[in-house]
Write a protein that holds these residues in place. Sequence first.
Motif, mmCIF file in Angstrom:
data_model
loop_
_atom_site.group_PDB
_atom_site.id
_atom_site.type_symbol
_atom_site.label_atom_id
_atom_site.label_comp_id
_atom_site.label_asym_id
_atom_site.label_seq_id
_atom_site.Cartn_x
_atom_site.Cartn_y
_atom_site.Cartn_z
ATOM 1 N N MET A 69 46.488 89.999 130.592
ATOM 2 C CA MET A 69 46.286 89.327 129.094
ATOM 3 C C MET A 69 45.048 89.653 128.597
ATOM 4 O O MET A 69 44.935 90.111 127.442
ATOM 5 C CB MET A 69 46.554 87.774 129.333
ATOM 6 N N ARG A 70 44.003 89.786 129.400
ATOM 7 C CA ARG A 70 42.575 90.117 128.934
ATOM 8 C C ARG A 70 42.643 91.837 128.614
ATOM 9 O O ARG A 70 41.922 91.972 127.684
ATOM 10 C CB ARG A 70 41.835 89.780 130.045
ATOM 11 N N HIS A 71 43.325 92.405 129.339
ATOM 12 C CA HIS A 71 43.398 93.851 129.169
ATOM 13 C C HIS A 71 44.135 93.988 127.852
ATOM 14 O O HIS A 71 43.440 94.785 126.655
ATOM 15 C CB HIS A 71 43.931 94.742 130.301
ATOM 16 N N ASP A 72 45.121 93.413 127.550
ATOM 17 C CA ASP A 72 45.928 93.647 126.273
ATOM 18 C C ASP A 72 45.291 93.154 125.321
ATOM 19 O O ASP A 72 45.296 93.808 123.986
ATOM 20 C CB ASP A 72 47.517 93.148 126.554
ATOM 21 N N ILE A 73 44.652 92.070 125.442
ATOM 22 C CA ILE A 73 43.961 91.271 124.055
ATOM 23 C C ILE A 73 42.884 92.369 123.696
ATOM 24 O O ILE A 73 42.700 92.485 122.456
ATOM 25 C CB ILE A 73 43.763 89.996 124.395
ATOM 26 N N GLY A 74 42.139 92.811 124.769
ATOM 27 C CA GLY A 74 41.042 93.756 124.393
ATOM 28 C C GLY A 74 41.336 95.077 123.910
ATOM 29 O O GLY A 74 40.490 95.238 122.977
ATOM 30 N N ARG A 75 42.726 95.560 124.152
ATOM 31 C CA ARG A 75 43.000 96.597 123.247
ATOM 32 C C ARG A 75 43.123 96.526 121.919
ATOM 33 O O ARG A 75 42.988 97.320 121.023
ATOM 34 C CB ARG A 75 44.272 97.274 123.874
ATOM 35 N N LEU A 96 45.608 81.782 128.743
ATOM 36 C CA LEU A 96 45.519 82.302 127.303
ATOM 37 C C LEU A 96 43.951 82.332 127.027
ATOM 38 O O LEU A 96 43.217 83.158 126.510
ATOM 39 C CB LEU A 96 46.429 82.022 126.523
ATOM 40 N N ARG A 97 43.298 80.790 127.243
ATOM 41 C CA ARG A 97 42.126 80.591 126.570
ATOM 42 C C ARG A 97 41.144 81.414 127.561
ATOM 43 O O ARG A 97 40.078 82.001 126.943
ATOM 44 C CB ARG A 97 42.014 78.989 126.902
ATOM 45 N N ALA A 98 41.318 81.574 128.747
ATOM 46 C CA ALA A 98 40.448 82.346 129.392
ATOM 47 C C ALA A 98 40.422 84.010 129.422
ATOM 48 O O ALA A 98 39.688 84.581 129.685
ATOM 49 C CB ALA A 98 40.799 81.946 131.052
ATOM 50 N N SER A 99 41.702 84.055 128.595
ATOM 51 C CA SER A 99 41.757 85.826 128.460
ATOM 52 C C SER A 99 41.188 86.165 127.140
ATOM 53 O O SER A 99 41.035 87.364 126.836
ATOM 54 C CB SER A 99 43.219 86.179 128.277
ATOM 55 N N LEU A 100 40.714 85.275 126.311
ATOM 56 C CA LEU A 100 40.286 85.540 124.956
ATOM 57 C C LEU A 100 38.588 85.441 124.855
ATOM 58 O O LEU A 100 37.979 84.762 125.854
ATOM 59 C CB LEU A 100 40.685 84.402 124.031
ATOM 60 N N PRO A 101 38.090 86.156 123.996
ATOM 61 C CA PRO A 101 36.569 86.241 124.264
ATOM 62 C C PRO A 101 35.833 84.765 123.670
ATOM 63 O O PRO A 101 36.615 83.994 123.098
ATOM 64 C CB PRO A 101 36.311 86.991 122.901
ATOM 65 N N LYS A 102 34.879 84.581 123.934
ATOM 66 C CA LYS A 102 34.232 83.199 123.737
ATOM 67 C C LYS A 102 34.103 82.728 122.162
ATOM 68 O O LYS A 102 34.244 81.784 121.939
ATOM 69 C CB LYS A 102 32.930 83.090 124.403
ATOM 70 N N SER A 103 34.064 83.938 121.513
ATOM 71 C CA SER A 103 34.021 83.500 119.955
ATOM 72 C C SER A 103 35.310 83.418 119.445
ATOM 73 O O SER A 103 35.202 83.135 118.197
ATOM 74 C CB SER A 103 33.161 84.620 119.308
ATOM 75 N N TRP A 104 36.387 83.416 120.232
ATOM 76 C CA TRP A 104 37.708 83.331 119.586
ATOM 77 C C TRP A 104 38.241 81.796 119.671
ATOM 78 O O TRP A 104 37.852 81.000 120.572
ATOM 79 C CB TRP A 104 38.697 84.249 120.093
ATOM 80 N N SER A 105 39.072 81.286 118.915
ATOM 81 C CA SER A 105 39.802 79.845 118.987
ATOM 82 C C SER A 105 41.158 80.077 119.250
ATOM 83 O O SER A 105 41.745 81.172 118.509
ATOM 84 C CB SER A 105 39.151 79.152 117.588
ATOM 85 N N LEU A 106 41.711 79.500 119.816
ATOM 86 C CA LEU A 106 43.202 79.303 120.245
ATOM 87 C C LEU A 106 43.939 78.286 119.481
ATOM 88 O O LEU A 106 43.591 77.098 119.893
ATOM 89 C CB LEU A 106 43.581 79.358 121.536
#
Length: 300
Positions: A69-75, A96-106
């Motif tokens: 997920m981190r790879h795909d979100i990063g793309r 999913l929260r762990a896959s997002l950058p820290k500045s993002w909100s879910l």
Amino acid sequence: MIFPAALLRDRVRTTALLATSLLVLAVLAPLPSGAAVREDTRAAAKSGSAREFSVATLNLRKGMRVPGMRHDIGRVIGGGATVIGFQERLFSRPALRASLPKSWSLLMPDGPTGTDDNPVAFDKDVWKLQRTWPVLLTGKTWRRQTGRTAHDQYGVVAVLRHRASGHVIRAVSFHLPNHLHNRRTGGPNFANRGGVEAMWRMAHRIRLLEAKTPEEHQFVAMCDCNVTADRDTTGLLLKGRIIKPAGLKSNYAVKGRGPGSGIDYVLAERGQDFRIKTYQSFTDLVTDHPGVVGTFVRRR
């Protein structure tokens, strides 16, 4: 021209002295601090982002782990996305929260876990959350390959204000049923009557969300729509039930990983200060869907 030896020596000495002086001045001149460089970069990015922003749709296959997920979100973030609508996430909020950058909100739906929960994530440095609420997209869904009736499907609505431009969007993500097309007629596949009727119920709720959007806000939807442009030839599927009635623009030609796989769309209300100008499709992902990024540009 031939210079006398003395004159040539003077010219060489003067040139060397000038070069040395310039080098000394360059060394002694104060360099901008790292903070100043970052501030300049941030200011430039903010100035540019006031004129455009990008939104992505990303179907994250069930069972995916954090690295994938981190790879795909990063793309898709690398493609400029500052808002992402997800599909097929179910009960994986921590992953999913762990896959997002820290500045993002879910933002995850609050309803019972169903067939598909459709969260929305956004970059807090770019957007300010004004309001959010869960929405039931369809209460009685379709039959899956197991032959059992699926659970309810929930989404979440996010009203986001762009920090640089002040533009406000009302964003929602959704997932239409599978096997909606009749390949011969280009209309609904009534052999999957339950799926077709679920699609109609969901389309009705999407139209209501758009109709209740204030005029000064822009309605934006991200979906795995399971409908391709070359097959949707009647008024009973995505074009006729959502895109045309709601007055939406979409990337109806972006393809995915093979023939007939262009089913992932960014949809946006027309007649706004910001219009969708370009689309990018990312296919080198872990998931089995492309990530589609739509870029909005302010009208001149």
